[in-house]
Design a protein around this motif. Structure first.
Motif, PDB file in Angstrom:
ATOM      1  N   GLU A   1       2.972   4.951   2.686  1.00 54.95           N
ATOM      2  CA  GLU A   1       3.801   5.843   1.368  1.00 54.95           C
ATOM      3  C   GLU A   1       2.971   4.242   0.753  1.00 54.95           C
ATOM      4  O   GLU A   1       3.078   3.460   0.797  1.00 54.95           O
ATOM      5  CB  GLU A   1       4.713   5.363   1.373  1.00 54.95           C
ATOM      6  CG  GLU A   1       5.598   5.635   0.330  1.00 54.95           C
ATOM      7  CD  GLU A   1       7.157   6.155   0.457  1.00 54.95           C
ATOM      8  OE1 GLU A   1       7.654   5.954   1.429  1.00 54.95           O
ATOM      9  OE2 GLU A   1       7.661   5.796  -0.627  1.00 54.95           O
ATOM     10  N   GLN A   3       3.038   2.517  -2.555  1.00 51.01           N
ATOM     11  CA  GLN A   3       4.140   1.234  -3.350  1.00 51.01           C
ATOM     12  C   GLN A   3       3.919   0.530  -4.037  1.00 51.01           C
ATOM     13  O   GLN A   3       2.908  -0.296  -4.120  1.00 51.01           O
ATOM     14  CB  GLN A   3       5.211   0.623  -2.556  1.00 51.01           C
ATOM     15  CG  GLN A   3       5.798   1.044  -1.358  1.00 51.01           C
ATOM     16  CD  GLN A   3       6.457   0.782  -0.089  1.00 51.01           C
ATOM     17  OE1 GLN A   3       6.245  -0.940  -0.002  1.00 51.01           O
ATOM     18  NE2 GLN A   3       8.232   1.255  -0.014  1.00 51.01           N
ATOM     19  N   VAL A   5       5.155  -2.648  -7.027  1.00 46.88           N
ATOM     20  CA  VAL A   5       6.983  -3.536  -7.134  1.00 46.88           C
ATOM     21  C   VAL A   5       6.010  -3.660  -8.795  1.00 46.88           C
ATOM     22  O   VAL A   5       5.558  -5.188  -8.294  1.00 46.88           O
ATOM     23  CB  VAL A   5       7.519  -3.663  -6.047  1.00 46.88           C
ATOM     24  CG1 VAL A   5       8.800  -5.409  -6.235  1.00 46.88           C
ATOM     25  CG2 VAL A   5       7.728  -2.938  -4.805  1.00 46.88           C
ATOM     26  N   SER A 115       2.482   8.305  -8.225  1.00 50.95           N
ATOM     27  CA  SER A 115       2.955   7.004  -8.081  1.00 50.95           C
ATOM     28  C   SER A 115       3.532   5.987  -8.913  1.00 50.95           C
ATOM     29  O   SER A 115       3.064   4.791  -9.462  1.00 50.95           O
ATOM     30  CB  SER A 115       2.429   6.303  -7.307  1.00 50.95           C
ATOM     31  OG  SER A 115       1.484   7.291  -5.989  1.00 50.95           O
TER      32      SER A 115
END
Length: 126
Positions: A1, A3, A5, A115
Motif C-alpha cells: 500500500e 504511503q 507521511v 494517494s
C-alpha cells in the motif's frame, strides 16, 4: 500500500521559515509527481507546488513563487517544501499527494492525484 507521511509542521512567527517533509514508501511505479496542497479552515484546498520524480521539473502556484521551494531526495524517497517569509495567511494543513499518472510537474489542477498523506499543521502567528 502506498504511503505518504508528512512532517515538519508547527507554530512559527510571521517572517519565519519551516521545512516540510513528505516521506514516500511502497511505491511500485518508477515515475510519478509529488505535490503539496494546503487547506485553511473554511477555505477550499489549494495547490502549492509539485515536483517530477525523474525529470525534477517543478511547478509553483503563483502566490507561492519566491517564498516556497520544493525539492526531492530520491535516494530517501522524500520530498521537501521549504517555506520562507511565512505569513499568517499561510496557516493551513499541508498535505502531500502522489500522482502515478503524471511524470512532469505542471498546473496542479490538471494532474490526477491519488494517494494522500494525513497532513501536517502549519500555524503562522502575527
Amino acid at each position: 500500500e502506498v504511503q505518504l507521511v508528512e512532517s515538519g509542521g508547527g507554530l512559527v512567527q510571521a517572517g519565519g521559515s519551516l521545512r516540510l517533509s513528505c516521506a514516500a514508501s511502497e511505491f511500485t511505479f518508477d515515475d510519478y509527481v509529488i505535490g503539496w496542497f494546503r487547506q485553511a479552515p473554511g477555505k477550499e484546498r489549494e495547490g502549492v507546488s509539485c515536483i517530477g520524480y525523474k525529470d525534477g521539473s517543478t511547478y509553483y502556484t503563483d502566490s507561492m513563487k519566491g517564498r516556497f521551494t520544493i525539492s526531492s531526495d530520491n535516494a530517501k524517497n522524500t520530498v521537501y517544501l521549504q517555506m520562507n517569509s511565512l505569513k499568517p495567511e499561510d496557516t493551513a494543513v499541508y498535505y502531500c499527494v502522489a500522482s502515478f499518472f503524471a511524470t512532469t510537474a505542471q498546473t496542479m489542477g490538471v494532474i490526477p492525484w491519488g494517494s494522500w498523506g494525513q497532513g501536517t499543521q502549519v500555524t503562522v502567528s502575527s
